[in-house]
Enzyme design. Structure first.
Site, PDB file in Angstrom:
ATOM      1  N   CYS A 105     100.094  14.572 -25.323  1.00 20.20           N
ATOM      2  CA  CYS A 105     100.871  15.203 -23.897  1.00 20.20           C
ATOM      3  C   CYS A 105      99.695  15.610 -22.896  1.00 20.20           C
ATOM      4  CB  CYS A 105     101.690  16.593 -24.135  1.00 20.20           C
ATOM      5  SG  CYS A 105     102.559  16.558 -25.764  1.00 20.20           S
ATOM      6  N   ASP A 106      98.476  16.137 -23.441  1.00 20.59           N
ATOM      7  CA  ASP A 106      97.439  16.733 -22.226  1.00 20.59           C
ATOM      8  C   ASP A 106      96.349  16.263 -22.249  1.00 20.59           C
ATOM      9  OD1 ASP A 106      99.877  18.414 -21.792  1.00 20.59           O
ATOM     10  OD2 ASP A 106      99.199  20.059 -23.473  1.00 20.59           O
TER      11      ASP A 106
ATOM     12  N   CYS B 100      98.946  19.503 -28.054  1.00 18.72           N
ATOM     13  CA  CYS B 100      99.520  18.405 -28.271  1.00 18.72           C
ATOM     14  C   CYS B 100      98.434  17.406 -27.353  1.00 18.72           C
ATOM     15  CB  CYS B 100     100.697  18.271 -27.478  1.00 18.72           C
ATOM     16  SG  CYS B 100     101.383  16.452 -27.464  1.00 18.72           S
TER      17      CYS B 100
END
Ligand code: NDP
Length: 306
Positions: A136-137, A133
């Site tokens: 997300c990261d 992701c």
């Protein structure tokens, strides 16, 4: 007993909920561990009609939830751990907290989750440089060198998003042609930060307590090489989240729910499916939403016959 329980809280689940709630079915949505589904992991959604300037994925699905709640939908952040569809009347759903709920009809809209390479080293280094992701990261890789595995739209989207942070992004693909759509291929191939390694599979993710690189094998020459990077984003598509329904309803060989008669009906009367869990082909927010509407209409029509 509930009239209708909807399992899943992405665009399919909440669209089904909006339709069902407006039909006075007072549906209960079991939202699962990742409320909002995959849309909450994407950044900007540019292809959902009605938003010419794009909309953040989280905001989109949150609006859907509010719209569903406005008409009487109830939402619980619960996971279903087992189902029993054997009785013709009441469908039984066991929740993670041990409760057993009963419903006259069920809509399965559990979506699909990321597919991984399946390497031990990948598993060991998850959240230590291995991610599925970028939204997300990605921010953890400011100024770093990252690799993206895959050749579909997800891989192009992840690669493009990562250019916001990383110094360089290298897409590693097992073939020499991308599966992604032309517009995404054009954007990725023309991006100055993105480069490609073709015909290569990742055999190992290398690193102690964080990713230091990947071991590659060329699928044509058989040659093995090392590629150093600080992060690996695995973007190989998705697997339907249907394990809990195995043996309870008909699934295809990949685990997608099989639908009957070009409707949302499964092979069990009163159990319907919508969205990515039943869609190996399109898997778009808008197609998921559309199929959610179909499932609610089918469920309403089923309930009216009881
Ligand atoms: P896809 O199934 O389309 O692509 C998966 C990619 O991963 C393929 O290139 C495949 O290789 C590769 N792959 C799969 N398994 C492995 C493995 N074990 N080792 C190495 N490589 C592997 O999934 P996507 O998630 O990319 O796309 C799914 C659908 O969602 C598509 O319809 C897509 O258009 C859509 N989508 C659209 C987006 C957008 O428009 N913005 C964004 C994301 C998805 P190979 O090609 O060799 O099979």
């Amino acid at each position: 007993m509930e009239k209708l329980i909807i399992i899943g809280s992405g665009p399919a689940g909440f669209t089904a909920a909006i339709y069902a709630a407006r039909a006075n079915l007072a549906p209960l949505v079991l939202a699962g561990a990742l409320p909002g589904g995959l849309l909450t992991q994407t950044s900007e959604v540019e292809n959902f009609p009605g938003f010419p300037d794009g909309i953040n994925g989280f905001d989109l699905v949150w609006s859907m939830q509010q719209q569903a709640e406005k008409f009487g939908t109830r939402v619980e952040m619960e996971n279903v751990t087992a189902v029993d569809f054997s009785a013709p009347g009441a469908k039984k759903l066991t929740l993670e907290d041990g409760r057993i709920l009963e419903a006259q009809a069920v809509i399965i809209a559990t979506g699909a989750s990321p597919r991984w390479l399946g390497l031990d080293s990948e598993e060991r280094l998850k959240n230590h440089g291995v991610s599925a992701c970028a939204t997300c990261d990605g921010a953890f890789f400011k100024g770093k060198k990252v690799a993206v595995a895959g050749g579909g739209d997800s891989a192009m989207e992840e690669a493009l998003f990562l250019t916001n942070f990383a110094a360089s992004v290298t897409v590693i693909h097992r073939r020499d042609a991308l599966r992604a759509s032309k517009i995404m291929v054009d954007r990725a191939t023309h991006h100055p930060k993105i480069s490609f390694i073709w015909n290569s599979v990742i055999e190992e993710v290398v690193g102690g307590d964080h990713v230091e690189g990947v071991k590659l094998k060329n699928t044509v020459s058989g040659e093995v090489s090392d590629f150093s990077c600080d992060g690996l984003f695995v973007a190989l598509g998705h697997q339907p989240a249907t394990a809990v329904f195995k043996g309870k309803i008909e699934l295809d060989e990949h685990g997608f729910v099989t639908l009957k008669e070009q409707t949302s009906k499964t092979d069990v009367s009163g159990v319907f499916a919508a969205g990515d869990c039943a869609d190996p082909r399109y898997r778009q927010a808008i197609t998921a939403a559309g199929s959610g509407a179909r499932a609610a209409i089918d469920a309403e029509s089923y309930l009216s016959t009881l």
